[in-house]
Motif scaffolding. Structure first.
Motif, PDB file in Angstrom:
ATOM      1  N   GLU A 235      49.188  51.222  29.674  1.00  0.00           N
ATOM      2  CA  GLU A 235      49.647  51.706  30.968  1.00  0.00           C
ATOM      3  C   GLU A 235      50.506  50.645  31.654  1.00  0.00           C
ATOM      4  O   GLU A 235      51.496  50.944  32.301  1.00  0.00           O
ATOM      5  N   ALA A 236      50.106  49.367  31.459  1.00  0.00           N
ATOM      6  CA  ALA A 236      50.835  48.267  32.080  1.00  0.00           C
ATOM      7  C   ALA A 236      52.245  48.157  31.515  1.00  0.00           C
ATOM      8  O   ALA A 236      53.161  47.699  32.198  1.00  0.00           O
ATOM      9  N   LEU A 237      52.427  48.578  30.273  1.00  0.00           N
ATOM     10  CA  LEU A 237      53.736  48.437  29.619  1.00  0.00           C
ATOM     11  C   LEU A 237      54.654  49.632  29.876  1.00  0.00           C
ATOM     12  O   LEU A 237      55.791  49.664  29.408  1.00  0.00           O
ATOM     13  N   LEU A 238      54.139  50.627  30.604  1.00  0.00           N
ATOM     14  CA  LEU A 238      54.846  51.896  30.760  1.00  0.00           C
ATOM     15  C   LEU A 238      56.249  51.703  31.342  1.00  0.00           C
ATOM     16  O   LEU A 238      57.243  52.181  30.781  1.00  0.00           O
ATOM     17  N   THR A 239      56.342  50.982  32.458  1.00  0.00           N
ATOM     18  CA  THR A 239      57.632  50.785  33.114  1.00  0.00           C
ATOM     19  C   THR A 239      58.572  49.975  32.212  1.00  0.00           C
ATOM     20  O   THR A 239      59.751  50.289  32.091  1.00  0.00           O
ATOM     21  N   LYS A 240      58.001  48.954  31.588  1.00  0.00           N
ATOM     22  CA  LYS A 240      58.798  48.087  30.699  1.00  0.00           C
ATOM     23  C   LYS A 240      59.340  48.915  29.530  1.00  0.00           C
ATOM     24  O   LYS A 240      60.525  48.837  29.182  1.00  0.00           O
ATOM     25  N   ALA A 241      58.471  49.739  28.962  1.00  0.00           N
ATOM     26  CA  ALA A 241      58.880  50.565  27.832  1.00  0.00           C
ATOM     27  C   ALA A 241      60.009  51.500  28.241  1.00  0.00           C
ATOM     28  O   ALA A 241      60.982  51.700  27.497  1.00  0.00           O
ATOM     29  N   GLU A 242      59.900  52.068  29.456  1.00  0.00           N
ATOM     30  CA  GLU A 242      60.926  52.989  29.930  1.00  0.00           C
ATOM     31  C   GLU A 242      62.274  52.260  30.035  1.00  0.00           C
ATOM     32  O   GLU A 242      63.316  52.789  29.636  1.00  0.00           O
ATOM     33  N   GLU A 243      62.214  51.016  30.561  1.00  0.00           N
ATOM     34  CA  GLU A 243      63.448  50.210  30.660  1.00  0.00           C
ATOM     35  C   GLU A 243      64.044  49.931  29.280  1.00  0.00           C
ATOM     36  O   GLU A 243      65.253  50.053  29.062  1.00  0.00           O
ATOM     37  N   GLU A 244      63.167  49.555  28.335  1.00  0.00           N
ATOM     38  CA  GLU A 244      63.632  49.240  26.983  1.00  0.00           C
ATOM     39  C   GLU A 244      64.297  50.449  26.327  1.00  0.00           C
ATOM     40  O   GLU A 244      65.361  50.341  25.721  1.00  0.00           O
ATOM     41  N   VAL A 245      63.652  51.618  26.494  1.00  0.00           N
ATOM     42  CA  VAL A 245      64.200  52.848  25.913  1.00  0.00           C
ATOM     43  C   VAL A 245      65.566  53.122  26.518  1.00  0.00           C
ATOM     44  O   VAL A 245      66.544  53.422  25.810  1.00  0.00           O
ATOM     45  N   ASN A 246      65.649  52.969  27.837  1.00  0.00           N
ATOM     46  CA  ASN A 246      66.912  53.211  28.532  1.00  0.00           C
ATOM     47  C   ASN A 246      68.032  52.321  28.004  1.00  0.00           C
ATOM     48  O   ASN A 246      69.119  52.807  27.675  1.00  0.00           O
ATOM     49  N   SER A 247      67.738  51.015  27.927  1.00  0.00           N
ATOM     50  CA  SER A 247      68.829  50.122  27.524  1.00  0.00           C
ATOM     51  C   SER A 247      69.180  50.307  26.043  1.00  0.00           C
ATOM     52  O   SER A 247      70.345  50.248  25.662  1.00  0.00           O
ATOM     53  N   LEU A 248      68.180  50.587  25.224  1.00  0.00           N
ATOM     54  CA  LEU A 248      68.461  50.805  23.803  1.00  0.00           C
ATOM     55  C   LEU A 248      69.362  52.025  23.614  1.00  0.00           C
ATOM     56  O   LEU A 248      70.353  51.983  22.871  1.00  0.00           O
ATOM     57  N   LEU A 249      68.996  53.126  24.299  1.00  0.00           N
ATOM     58  CA  LEU A 249      69.769  54.360  24.109  1.00  0.00           C
ATOM     59  C   LEU A 249      71.171  54.223  24.680  1.00  0.00           C
ATOM     60  O   LEU A 249      72.134  54.741  24.112  1.00  0.00           O
ATOM     61  N   LYS A 250      71.301  53.493  25.810  1.00  0.00           N
ATOM     62  CA  LYS A 250      72.632  53.266  26.386  1.00  0.00           C
ATOM     63  C   LYS A 250      73.502  52.526  25.373  1.00  0.00           C
ATOM     64  O   LYS A 250      74.659  52.865  25.162  1.00  0.00           O
ATOM     65  N   GLN A 251      72.868  51.526  24.761  1.00  0.00           N
ATOM     66  CA  GLN A 251      73.583  50.736  23.753  1.00  0.00           C
ATOM     67  C   GLN A 251      73.983  51.624  22.575  1.00  0.00           C
ATOM     68  O   GLN A 251      75.122  51.638  22.139  1.00  0.00           O
ATOM     69  N   ARG A 252      73.009  52.400  22.072  1.00  0.00           N
ATOM     70  CA  ARG A 252      73.282  53.268  20.915  1.00  0.00           C
ATOM     71  C   ARG A 252      74.310  54.337  21.235  1.00  0.00           C
ATOM     72  O   ARG A 252      75.084  54.746  20.391  1.00  0.00           O
ATOM     73  N   HIS A 253      74.297  54.828  22.471  1.00  0.00           N
ATOM     74  CA  HIS A 253      75.221  55.909  22.845  1.00  0.00           C
ATOM     75  C   HIS A 253      76.493  55.360  23.475  1.00  0.00           C
ATOM     76  O   HIS A 253      77.268  56.114  24.030  1.00  0.00           O
ATOM     77  N   ARG A 254      76.616  54.028  23.466  1.00  0.00           N
ATOM     78  CA  ARG A 254      77.809  53.341  23.988  1.00  0.00           C
ATOM     79  C   ARG A 254      78.108  53.745  25.427  1.00  0.00           C
ATOM     80  O   ARG A 254      79.185  54.161  25.781  1.00  0.00           O
ATOM     81  N   ILE A 255      77.075  53.651  26.239  1.00  0.00           N
ATOM     82  CA  ILE A 255      77.269  53.939  27.657  1.00  0.00           C
ATOM     83  C   ILE A 255      77.308  52.607  28.379  1.00  0.00           C
ATOM     84  O   ILE A 255      76.330  51.860  28.380  1.00  0.00           O
ATOM     85  N   THR A 256      78.467  52.307  28.954  1.00  0.00           N
ATOM     86  CA  THR A 256      78.618  51.006  29.600  1.00  0.00           C
ATOM     87  C   THR A 256      78.981  51.182  31.061  1.00  0.00           C
ATOM     88  O   THR A 256      79.452  52.241  31.483  1.00  0.00           O
ATOM     89  N   GLY A 257      78.725  50.146  31.804  1.00  0.00           N
ATOM     90  CA  GLY A 257      79.125  50.097  33.221  1.00  0.00           C
ATOM     91  C   GLY A 257      78.511  51.235  34.004  1.00  0.00           C
ATOM     92  O   GLY A 257      77.315  51.522  33.893  1.00  0.00           O
ATOM     93  N   GLY A 258      79.330  51.887  34.787  1.00  0.00           N
ATOM     94  CA  GLY A 258      78.820  52.937  35.682  1.00  0.00           C
ATOM     95  C   GLY A 258      78.816  54.307  35.034  1.00  0.00           C
ATOM     96  O   GLY A 258      78.598  55.308  35.703  1.00  0.00           O
TER      97      GLY A 258
END
Ligand code: ATP
Ligand code: MG
Lengths: 408, 227
Positions: A235-258
């Motif tokens: 449960e403690a890692l929930l927010t961190k995991a959400e952030e990690e998923v977000n940044s990983l997928l942004k990277q994989r989907h080439r979403i940069t900046g705004g």
């Protein structure tokens, strides 16, 4: 004057005007019954919601294709094809706070067995999904990695599907047809009941993800998934995991900046916490309504007690002439008021309990009646009696004996 | 010692708005233990006003009232209630019994406020009812009793706590002459047992039962005679 005698006098006074006493009590009866029933239904609702939260699995993040609007609503639901099985695998492999992840697809279809057919939800899933959702099979086996890799034509049935297709027959090893394709039933899932959205979670069929993608879907992107279910390590890692998923997928989907991301993550426990909160707010509101009816009932008691004091002015005068002290008269009328409200409280508790039981029978909705709520209701009814009985009692006790004796 | 009741210079002024009315204008008399006093006088002469003061139901505007040698003037409401409970017994013209309550419970009432146990109360109430000749009617409600019987219940209630004085304001005012005679002989016999009785009446033949007659006129005593 002893308490027993006071009680006896009060009971006699209430008995002389049975109908009036009952009508006066009615406000309290309704108020207390409402409080009890509301509390029972409300805590039943909280119980159901917490059960449902548990039924989803713990520490879950849902990744959905498409972006959010400012209002939090997802746009173009299911229309986008941006999430893939590879995304799910990458999340599991690369996000340290993530324990498991599973891509899923969802479609509805008829399932046919012999001459029976049943329309249900067909989910494509990887083996991790059943761990994430803590959803074991009760008979047969679950879906394995080799089923996914080989796009095997096997399926797991939810209990509702079994009930509707197999007339008491053992479904394991039987062939069912989904979109005309034969699938072997390898397992039956444990019953899970309703989801927080109110859908029957047992009304579903699970097939290996790859099978769903290549055999059941006519999509031009066979690798795409409808959603990715992610489980954080704790449960403690929930927010961190959400952030990690977000940044990983942004990277994989080439979403940069705004740039607007083409996916959305949602923390399920948060959503359900909101649901729980709104159910609490609801029962608080109902409680407030019930309290108002108690206050109205209390005013009714006060009104009748004032009438009673006036009617019995002469009796008060006689008692005073004979030696009743101010506090004897005060206690007598206060006891009468409290007796009225407490009797009303007891009847209300009985009716409220009965009402809650009937509601739970008819709506198949669990109701919880706690000793605590009964105690609170009982003490509260007594407090209403003291509060609204005090003024009339003081009025009686403050009468002048001669004036009271002369009163016609 | 000697006087159970001693009034001196009692005045009672009623104030109604800006009007004043002096109902008692300097009343002084003493009553010794065991006396039977009748208070007489025209209507409006202040008899009931005086009885209310004697009964500690009302306070004089001026003057001193000693009951059993104690000045009741400085007492608060609860102390007066205790005096009424222990030292006085009341009999009213209108009986003033509690409706829908058995005779015996009416008689028990002073003992309830005196804090006696229910067994003791019942015992004493039944004895008092026997004394006034109402054995057999103990559990009748007042509505099931004749006027004379109701007044007997009231007398039993007045004497149950063995008071120093029984105060009766026109006790026979609502009764016919035969019943009046019965009630008066009851008072006479109680008086013979040593109970002090002060009674207001309009009728000469009722007053004749008493050993002493005090006559009021316009808030003052105009005559006080003994047999
Ligand atoms: N509470 C009161 N307020 C004002 N005046 C009063 C009050 N009580 C009595 N009075 C007046 O005092 C006077 C004496 O009244 P009281 O009742 O003592 O008369 P009484 O001698 O008992 O008459 P009756 O024989 O008719 O009973 C009357 O004029 C009456 O109007
Ligand atoms: Mg009078």
């Amino acid at each position: 004057m002893d308490f027993l005698q006071t009680l006896k006098i009060a009971l006699r006074a209430l008995r002389t005007n049975k109908m009036r006493s009952f009508l006066t009590m009615l406000g309290i009866i309704i108020g207390i019954a409402a409080v009890i029933a509301m509390m029972a239904v409300g805590s039943g609702a909280s119980y159901v919601i917490s059960q449902q939260i548990a039924s989803i699995g713990s520490n879950i993040i849902l990744v959905l294709p498409g972006s959010t609007t400012s209002g939090g609503l997802r746009m173009g639901s299911g229309g986008s094809q941006t999430l893939t099985s590879d995304d799910a695998r990458a999340i599991m492999a690369e996000c340290p706070s993530v324990l498991r992840a599973s891509g899923t697809t969802r479609t509805t279809s008829q399932v046919v067995y012999g001459n029976m057919n049943w329309s249900t939800v067909i989910m494509g899933a990887t083996p991790e999904l059943f761990d994430i959702r803590e959803w074991p099979v009760v008979s047969g086996r679950s879906i394995g990695q080799q089923d996914v890799d080989g796009a095997a034509k096997v399926c797991l049935l939810g209990q509702t599907v079994v009930d509707n297709l197999f007339n008491g027959e053992d479904p394991i090893g039987k062939i069912v047809r989904i979109k005309k394709i034969p699938f072997t039933v390898v397992g039956v899932l444990e019953s899970k009941g309703q989801s927080p959205q109110g859908t029957d979670q047992d009304d579903s069929v699970f097939v290996p993800l790859r099978t769903a993608q290549v055999k059941l879907s006519r999509s031009p992107f066979p690798n795409s998934v409808g959603a990715i279910m992610v489980q954080a390590g704790s449960e403690a890692l929930l927010t961190k995991a959400e952030e990690e998923v977000n940044s990983l997928l942004k990277q994989r989907h080439r979403i940069t900046g705004g740039k607007e991301p083409d996916f959305t993550t949602r923390n399920l426990s948060e959503i359900l916490a909101v649901a729980e909160q709104s159910s609490k707010a609801m029962s608080l509101l109902l409680g407030a309504v019930a309290s108002i009816s108690l206050i109205v009932g209390g005013i009714g008691i006060m009104n009748i007690m004032l009438v009673s004091v006036t009617e019995r002015t002469r009796e008060i005068g006689i008692r005073m002439a004979i030696g009743a002290r101010t506090k004897d008269i005060l206690w007598q009328f206060l006891t009468e008021a409290v007796l009225l409200t407490m009797l009303g409280g007891i009847i209300g508790i009985i009716l409220g309990t009965a009402g809650a039981t009937v509601v739970s029978r008819i709506l198949e909705w669990p109701t919880l009646i706690s000793v605590q709520s009964i105690t609170v209701a009982f003490l509260f009814s007594g407090a209403v009696g003291i509060f609204f009985g005090f003024y009339p009692a003081r009025k009686a006790a403050g009468l002048n004996p001669i004036d009271a004796l002369r009163y016609e | 010692m000697g006087d159970v009741i001693s009034l001196s210079g009692i005045r009672r002024v009623f104030i109604m708005g800006d009007q004043q009315f002096e109902a008692l204008r300097g009343i002084s008399f003493g009553v010794t233990t065991g006396e039977f006093v009748a208070i007489m006088g025209a209507s409006g002469s202040g008899k009931s006003t005086c009885m209310n003061i004697l009964g500690c139901l009302d306070r004089p505007t001026a003057g001193q009232y000693l009951l059993d040698g104690i000045d009741v003037g400085g007492m608060d409401a609860d102390q007066l209630a205790a005096i009424r409970n222990r030292k006085l017994g009341f009999v009213f013209q209108g009986f003033n019994l509690l409706a829908r309550t058995p005779a015996v419970e009416n008689v028990e009432l002073p003992l309830v406020y005196a804090g006696l146990s229910s067994r003791k109360r019942r015992e004493m109430a039944l004895a008092a009812l026997e004394q006034v000749g109402l054995s057999g009617k103990e559990f009748n409600h007042s509505s099931q009793l004749s006027g004379g019987q109701q007044q007997r219940v009231a007398i039993a209630r007045a004497l149950v706590n063995s008071p120093a004085v029984i105060l009766a304001d026109e006790p026979t005012g609502n009764l016919d002459s035969a019943t009046t005679a019965e009630i008066m002989s009851l008072f006479t016999s109680l008086n013979k047992q040593g109970i002090t009785v002060i009674m207001v009446t309009h009728e000469q033949d009722v007053a004749a039962y008493a050993g002493r007659r005090i006559t009021f006129k316009d808030g003052q005593i105009i005559a006080d005679s003994r047999d």
